[in-house]
Scaffold this active site. Structure first.
Site, mmCIF file in Angstrom:
data_model
loop_
_atom_site.group_PDB
_atom_site.id
_atom_site.type_symbol
_atom_site.label_atom_id
_atom_site.label_comp_id
_atom_site.label_asym_id
_atom_site.label_seq_id
_atom_site.Cartn_x
_atom_site.Cartn_y
_atom_site.Cartn_z
ATOM 1 N N TYR A 1 32.123 15.071 -36.938
ATOM 2 C CA TYR A 1 32.280 15.943 -35.777
ATOM 3 C C TYR A 1 31.569 15.225 -34.637
ATOM 4 C CZ TYR A 1 32.159 20.211 -32.923
ATOM 5 O OH TYR A 1 32.330 21.145 -31.913
ATOM 6 N N THR A 2 32.315 14.808 -33.606
ATOM 7 C CA THR A 2 31.733 13.959 -32.562
ATOM 8 C C THR A 2 31.785 14.560 -31.159
ATOM 9 O OG1 THR A 2 33.842 12.793 -32.330
ATOM 10 C CG2 THR A 2 32.216 11.832 -33.843
ATOM 11 N N TYR B 1 24.135 17.454 -32.273
ATOM 12 C CA TYR B 1 24.953 16.407 -32.888
ATOM 13 C C TYR B 1 24.052 15.365 -33.539
ATOM 14 C CZ TYR B 1 27.550 12.035 -33.150
ATOM 15 O OH TYR B 1 28.087 10.848 -33.589
ATOM 16 N N LYS C 1 23.612 14.439 -37.621
ATOM 17 C CA LYS C 1 23.798 13.096 -38.157
ATOM 18 C C LYS C 1 22.530 12.610 -38.872
ATOM 19 C CE LYS C 1 26.989 10.762 -37.639
ATOM 20 N NZ LYS C 1 28.170 10.564 -38.520
#
Length: 286
Positions: free
Chosen positions: A62-63, A126, A130
């Site tokens: 998911y970026t 985000y 990660k």
């Protein structure tokens, strides 16, 4: 060798797909969100159990950095929990895993190139998701290589290079941030490095950094794109404070590539030469 690649239609997955033709002795399985939805952990397990890859290239993620701030549960499932599932499967089946992470695990307050040992401290969700994925891999004990990269662009998908070209063609003037520093990564270069590592006799698990060589700002990047494309558009350099976004960005993202170059004898191209290569490929495909 049987290699499963997640994020098949993303920038990196698409570049790996192109390069895979040069590896006729390997069997590649490319899966996208329809074939292996990373937000469905049970489905991830089922696909891995069915395909039984010897190597997993975890390129899917998911970026959407800004949207991630409001979709934390979904983001955590895709960027953290699904990675944990892949790591556990890798360990249980004596496979190998290459996982792609990000410079966003750092806070961006440094002034020297970031090494793999640098303390992590994400400034947005985000980056945190990660980092959680990285930690899950490390704690699993899986035979895994984690590659942190930054500012990825490609002939495929949406990215900074394509956006700049479009905006410069549409407008007489644009604003680009000049106080965020790093180095871009041509996804084709990263894809080749991943395939080289898989076939290397020097496989060594751990965390590595990879981006193209050089130190620039987003503004510098835009100026070079303009020059190479011979576009007539005025580019204004602006500070981050003049371009507010829902998610904060690290101001310093320059990655130290010493470790990956030494361990895998990787040759890292300069960012300008890789940008030229990408733009030349664009010409031949449009």
């Amino acid at each position: 060798m049987k290699i499963l690649v997640t994020g098949a239609n993303g920038q990196l997955g698409s570049e790996i797909k192109v390069l895979s033709d040069a590896y006729p002795n390997d069997s590649f399985i490319f899966v996208d969100k329809d074939l292996m939805p990373l937000d469905n952990l049970e489905e991830v397990r089922k696909v891995l159990d069915f395909e039984k890859p010897q190597v997993i290239i975890s390129a899917g993620a998911y970026t959407a950095v800004d949207l991630a701030e409001s979709e934390v549960e979904l983001v955590d499932t895709i960027n953290h929990l699904s990675v944990a599932v892949m790591a556990e499967w890798t360990l249980r089946n004596q496979a190998k895993l290459i996982h792609i992470s990000t410079d966003y695990v750092f806070d961006g307050n440094q002034e020297e190139p970031l090494t793999e040992e640098q303390p992590t401290d994400p400034v947005n969700f985000y980056g945190l998701s990660k980092l959680r994925g990285e930690i899950a891999i490390t704690q699993s004990g899986a035979d895994a290589v984690v590659i942190r990269t930054a500012w990825v662009y490609s002939s495929f998908g949406a990215n900074f290079v394509k956006t700049m070209i479009r905006l410069m063609c549409e407008r007489d003037e644009i604003n680009v941030i000049s106080d965020q520093v790093g180095s871009p990564t041509y996804a084709r270069d990263l894809a080749q490095v991943i395939l080289d590592i898989i076939h290397s006799q020097k496989w060594e698990n751990g965390i590595y950094h990879y981006s193209n060589e050089g130190k620039i700002s987003w503004y510098d990047f835009a100026v070079e794109i303009k020059r190479l494309k011979k576009l007539d558009c005025n580019i204004n350099a602006i500070p981050t404070v003049q371009y507010p976004t829902p998610a904060k960005r690290p101001k310093f993202s320059l990655l130290d590539k010493t470790k990956i170059k030494k361990q895998f004898e990787v040759v890292v191209p300069d960012w300008k030469s890789s940008l030229i290569e990408m733009l030349n490929k664009e010409k031949t495909t449009t």
